[in-house]
Design a protein around this motif. Structure first.
Motif, mmCIF file in Angstrom:
data_model
loop_
_atom_site.group_PDB
_atom_site.id
_atom_site.type_symbol
_atom_site.label_atom_id
_atom_site.label_comp_id
_atom_site.label_asym_id
_atom_site.label_seq_id
_atom_site.Cartn_x
_atom_site.Cartn_y
_atom_site.Cartn_z
ATOM 1 N N GLY A 234 0.833 -1.193 0.000
ATOM 2 C CA GLY A 234 0.000 0.000 0.000
ATOM 3 C C GLY A 234 0.866 1.239 0.000
ATOM 4 O O GLY A 234 2.068 1.177 -0.308
ATOM 5 N N HIS A 235 0.269 2.361 0.358
ATOM 6 C CA HIS A 235 1.022 3.611 0.370
ATOM 7 C C HIS A 235 0.802 4.366 1.667
ATOM 8 O O HIS A 235 -0.225 4.196 2.336
ATOM 9 N N VAL A 236 1.771 5.170 2.024
ATOM 10 C CA VAL A 236 1.698 6.006 3.220
ATOM 11 C C VAL A 236 0.762 7.167 2.914
ATOM 12 O O VAL A 236 0.995 7.944 1.991
ATOM 13 N N GLU B 216 4.753 7.310 -0.550
ATOM 14 C CA GLU B 216 5.597 6.174 -0.896
ATOM 15 C C GLU B 216 4.816 4.864 -0.762
ATOM 16 O O GLU B 216 3.961 4.721 0.095
ATOM 17 N N ARG B 217 5.160 3.916 -1.622
ATOM 18 C CA ARG B 217 4.538 2.607 -1.567
ATOM 19 C C ARG B 217 5.486 1.653 -0.853
ATOM 20 O O ARG B 217 6.690 1.657 -1.085
ATOM 21 N N TRP B 218 4.903 0.845 0.037
ATOM 22 C CA TRP B 218 5.696 -0.049 0.864
ATOM 23 C C TRP B 218 5.070 -1.433 0.897
ATOM 24 O O TRP B 218 3.842 -1.588 0.731
ATOM 25 N N GLN B 219 5.931 -2.404 1.132
ATOM 26 C CA GLN B 219 5.494 -3.755 1.492
ATOM 27 C C GLN B 219 5.849 -3.962 2.956
ATOM 28 O O GLN B 219 6.999 -3.819 3.353
ATOM 29 N N LEU B 220 4.850 -4.285 3.774
ATOM 30 C CA LEU B 220 5.044 -4.364 5.218
ATOM 31 C C LEU B 220 4.347 -5.603 5.777
ATOM 32 O O LEU B 220 3.306 -6.036 5.256
ATOM 33 N N ASN C 167 10.148 -6.294 4.813
ATOM 34 C CA ASN C 167 9.613 -4.940 4.836
ATOM 35 C C ASN C 167 10.504 -4.075 3.958
ATOM 36 O O ASN C 167 11.698 -3.919 4.218
ATOM 37 N N ARG C 168 9.927 -3.496 2.908
ATOM 38 C CA ARG C 168 10.756 -2.730 1.977
ATOM 39 C C ARG C 168 9.928 -1.688 1.238
ATOM 40 O O ARG C 168 8.719 -1.811 1.097
ATOM 41 N N ARG C 169 10.649 -0.681 0.783
ATOM 42 C CA ARG C 169 10.046 0.367 -0.037
ATOM 43 C C ARG C 169 9.901 -0.152 -1.453
ATOM 44 O O ARG C 169 10.801 -0.801 -1.984
ATOM 45 N N LEU C 170 8.769 0.138 -2.093
ATOM 46 C CA LEU C 170 8.493 -0.314 -3.447
ATOM 47 C C LEU C 170 8.684 0.829 -4.434
ATOM 48 O O LEU C 170 8.705 2.010 -4.054
ATOM 49 N N ARG D 192 4.867 5.654 -6.536
ATOM 50 C CA ARG D 192 4.254 6.337 -5.416
ATOM 51 C C ARG D 192 2.809 6.653 -5.758
ATOM 52 O O ARG D 192 2.395 6.591 -6.917
ATOM 53 N N SER D 193 2.048 6.992 -4.748
ATOM 54 C CA SER D 193 0.644 7.359 -4.933
ATOM 55 C C SER D 193 0.548 8.851 -5.202
ATOM 56 O O SER D 193 1.144 9.664 -4.474
ATOM 57 N N TRP D 194 -0.197 9.208 -6.240
ATOM 58 C CA TRP D 194 -0.387 10.619 -6.580
ATOM 59 C C TRP D 194 -1.813 11.074 -6.279
ATOM 60 O O TRP D 194 -2.286 12.054 -6.861
#
Length: 873
Positions: A125-127, A198-202, A245-248, A251-253
């Motif tokens: 998802g995204h922050v 930012e998009r992340w996998q968590l 856990n990593r940044r993908l 990003r979400s606009w």
């Protein structure tokens, strides 16, 4: 027989039905099925439409002397108008109530299900929000787009996709060998923290948005529902190296994350530019510029509240309205310029509309920059509705404009009427406009007078207007301050007299100017912000001495609706723009606000209240002769702790500003974490504990004693005695401090209470062997060590033989309190076990032999549809 007709003049303005309906709907313990709300909404709208059409066909509102269509007599017109007005009000009430229930049902459906709690999901998802730093990491809003990888729960558990969740991510993101909330991290090196968009996998573990529930306290579950928060939780270290856990990439606009990303950039730039300035002043500048209230050190909020300027230190309705007014004034001046205010433009769109449009655009832009919080949204909609109503000429009455504004805000945000800010905003605006409508003598221009004399006259007029406004606002907020905050700042008028103009006219506009210049012209923006920070520091220094005296605030118990209504009518009379006979006598109607006080238990009774403080302990024992607080709750992290967050506000809401005694059972943070705030916010006669005198939890106390076996005292018919610790030394498995925990027995004609702190089985066994059974016998037992399996041993329970037992524990706490074995032992001992995680705050009134105790469990007895239902055993 001729039936009387309800007088139409007694009905409030029609839009007020929306507000009344929302308040009634929010009293429901449960929501009806969606189809019921849909049917009620349709019926209300049809009835409203039919009533309006009927009014038009009857020709109501025709000139006097003209008969109604159909041969009706003119005398029948008022009767028909009254009936139709009542029908319209009831129809709108029905439709608005149904709309509120539909919106509430939609928000409740977003919450995760109980079977999704405690499950490890690997999500992408995204922050969605600006991260807020705390002592051990960061918190942020995260939008779950989908689940990937293996789930640690049953295969039947659905993924919480498409939900907004609030996550905590503890420090050392991805750094090997470090511990995050009891979990070892799983990455080879530290990653930078998450940023908005930012998009992340968590890997996350979630729970429903369960919050602390205490009488008169902030309801975090309601706020979560209002903000659309489906769950809270934390980021866990990945168990599977294939799903770290990593940044993908990407990003979400979406507008929300994009605005939050811009706010984060501005916040970091502001704090970097003010790195060499006072940290507290820099935090206030950041809060006023972009709404980052977390940048203000927590200790300052008590100062702001004591001096009555807390509303100035966050982006509130005052700041937004002020900025909109300034923008409208600039637009008006610009339209006077021939190159801007051309006739062709003004013929298509009058200057008044252009001015209002510019003012509203500034308000909405500033609110978006501040995070588009709930109070900011309310203010923007209020300004928009009021502007359209006044410009359209559809309403000339202040009451109708305010009612229409409240209705629109309530339709857009059905939970707004449950907020203190909603009522404070409308009350202050109404009072200022009501009082300001008096005719005041303005200095007339006199060419013959000296320029200095004219300037002095204008200054006097401006100061007079400012004082009148301050007087109206202060007086109007008196009953609401008592109702919502249980206090009134006695130095507030003085502090606001210089804080309002300084913050509204100097600090906030210059802070916004400096922020706007910071990115394109960093040196100039930094220079402006530095000057603003200096002025803010002067303001903070001026507030400190005002907040010091004990008489800075008056503690008022929350008034009932009769006292609040009488006070509101008295204030309306005092501020009336016309002559009111005996106006000064209206001050007497305010006395009930100050006269109310909590009188304590009835003679012969004993009241014990276990507050819901999460994984910690705080128990108030009340006798007819005094009050004793046993433990002060936990520290939640950073500057947040139970004393300031729960205990002091609750005590003040009851009009309590003095405690005869405070006992801190031992040094663990879950029992002593709130002591400093309690000792600072209340008058405490003495403190007892096993701690050294220089321990931070007891050092501020005027008198300090050690709790020791055999120490006893009496308050009237009530006897207190410490049973533990003594000279003997015992050990504890969980914590060495548990072995020295104070144990206090309270005995009165109404019954006996045993308060045990965190003693474990070894200390229980020692008490059973050392003391006679009569010294342990109690009607009410506060379970040792939060009901852990290593305490509440069967011999101890047999010796105490309680009828009732209370466990203070946090919802889904990681220790598993109360333990399964302990619960079985309480059941075998015949004790009814109550739990703060399931029941909220618990109050037990012992009334003597032959009378059953009176038990109040807030989550069970004061049900609301938005409160999380806990089905724990």
């Amino acid at each position: 027989m001729r039936l009387p007709v309800f007088p139409i003049g007694l009905l409030p303005p029609l839009p007020a039905a929306v507000l009344v309906a929302a308040l009634l709907a929010h009293r429901l313990p449960e929501l009806p099925p969606r189809w019921v709300s849909a049917v009620l909404l349709a019926a209300g709208l049809l009835a409203l439409s039919a009533a309006r059409g009927r009014r038009s066909r009857l020709g109501l509102g025709v000139p006097p002397g003209v008969g109604a269509p159909g041969g009706g007599s003119p005398a029948a017109v008022p009767r028909r108008e009254a009936i139709l007005a009542l029908v319209r009000f009831v129809a709108l009430l029905l439709a608005a109530g149904a709309w509120t229930m539909l919106r509430a049902g939609q928000s409740l459906e977003l919450r995760i299900a109980p079977d999704q709690e405690g499950v490890d999901f690997v999500v992408r998802g995204h922050v969605a929000g600006m991260p807020q730093a705390f002592e051990r990491g960061e918190r942020f809003l995260f939008r779950i787009e989908r689940c990937v990888g293996p789930s640690a729960g049953p295969a039947s558990v659905d993924c919480p996709e498409g939900r907004d969740v609030r996550l905590a991510w503890y420090r050392h993101f991805g750094q090997a060998g470090k511990v995050e909330d009891g979990e070892r991290t799983g990455g080879p090196r530290r990653q930078p923290g998450p940023q908005p968009g930012e998009r992340w996998q968590l890997t996350v573990r979630l729970k429903r948005p369960h919050g602390l529930l205490n009488p008169g306290a902030f309801d975090s579950e309601l706020r979560a529902l209002e903000e659309g928060i489906a769950a809270t939780g934390y980021v866990r270290a990945s168990r599977d190296p294939a799903w770290p856990n990593r940044r993908l990439a990407g990003r979400s606009w979406r507008p929300g994350p994009a605005i939050e990303a811009a706010r984060t950039v501005l916040r970091d730039a502001i704090l970097a530019a003010l790195a060499g300035e006072r940290a507290d002043a820099a935090g206030v500048v950041a809060a006023l510029s972009i709404g980052d209230q977390a940048a203000i050190p927590g200790a300052w909020w008590e100062t702001f509240n004591r001096t009555g300027v807390g509303h100035l230190m966050s982006i509130s309705g005052l700041h937004i309205t002020m900025l909109a007014g300034m923008a409208g004034g600039l637009a008006r001046r610009a339209l006077r310029h021939p190159r801007i205010g051309r006739p062709a433009l003004l013929e298509r769109c009058p200057a008044d509309r252009l001015k209002w449009a510019f003012a509203l655009a500034a308000a909405f832009f500033y609110s978006a920059l501040a995070g588009w919080g709930i109070p900011a949204q309310r203010t923007c909609w209020m300004l928009a509705v009021a502007g359209l109503a006044l410009l359209g000429g559809r309403s000339q009455s202040l009451a109708r404009v305010l009612a229409l504004s409240a209705a629109v805000v309530t339709v857009l945000d059905p939970w707004a009427p449950l907020s203190a800010g909603f009522w404070l905003s409308f009350a202050s605006v109404s009072a200022i406009v009501w009082y300001g409508s008096q005719e005041t003598r303005q200095p007339r221009p006199d060419p013959g007078r000296p320029v200095l004399a004219q300037a002095r006259a204008k200054l006097v007029a401006v100061l007079t207007d400012a004082l009148r406004t301050q007087w109206a606002a202060t007086l109007s907020l008196l009953p609401l301050g008592a109702l919502f905050f249980s206090s009134f700042s006695l130095v507030g008028p003085l502090a606001n007299a210089f804080a309002i103009p300084l913050v509204s006219i100097v600090i906030t506009p210059l802070a916004l100017l400096g922020t706007a210049l910071l990115l394109p012209v960093p040196p100039v923006g930094g220079l402006v912000l530095g000057a603003v920070c200096t002025a803010t520091g002067w303001l903070l220094d001026a507030l400190v001495p005002l907040a010091e005296p004990r008489l800075a605030i008056a503690v008022l118990s929350a008034p009932g609706w009769p006292a609040t209504t009488v006070a509101a009518l008295a204030i309306a009379a005092l501020l009336a723009p016309f002559r009111v006979p005996g106006r000064p006598a209206a001050f007497a109607a305010l006395l009930p606000l100050f006269a109310q006080a909590d009188s304590g238990p009835a003679p012969g009774s004993l009241v014990v209240t276990a507050l819901d403080v999460g994984q910690g302990a705080a128990i108030l024992v009340e006798t007819p002769s005094g009050r004793l607080l046993f433990d002060t709750g936990p520290r939640y992290g950073g500057e947040s702790e139970a004393g300031a967050r729960v205990l002091v506000p609750w005590l003040r809401s009851r009009g309590i500003e003095r405690l005869e005694a405070v006992v801190v059972s031992h040094a663990d943070d879950d029992h002593a974490g709130g002591s400093a705030s309690v000792l600072a916010g209340m008058r405490v006669d003495w403190v007892a504990s096993p701690l050294p005198d220089d321990h931070p939890a007891v050092a501020p106390a005027a008198e300090r004693y050690r709790c020791w076996r055999g120490d006893r005292w009496r308050w009237g018919e009530v006897a207190f005695e410490f049973l533990h610790p003594g000279p003997e030394r015992t050990t504890a498995q969980k914590s060495s401090t548990n072995a020295t925990s104070c144990v206090l027995r309270v005995e009165s004609p109404a019954g006996a209470v045993l308060l045990t702190g965190d003693i474990e089985a070894a200390q229980e066994r020692f008490l059973v062997e050392k003391l006679e059974p009569r010294w342990l016998r109690a009607d009410l037992l506060v379970a040792p060590h939060h009901g852990s399996n290593g305490s509440s041993s069967m011999p101890f329970l047999r010796a105490v033989s309680p009828t009732l037992a209370i466990v203070q524990a946090g919802y889904r706490n990681r220790f598993g309190h109360p333990g399964d074995k302990a619960r079985v032992r309480y059941e075998a001992a015949g004790a009814a076990l109550m739990r703060t995680d399931r029941d909220g705050a618990i109050s037990v009134t012992l009334r003597g032999p032959g009378q059953a105790p009176q038990v109040t469990r807030l989550r069970q007895d004061d049900r609301r549809y938005w409160r999380v239902r806990v089905d724990a055993p």
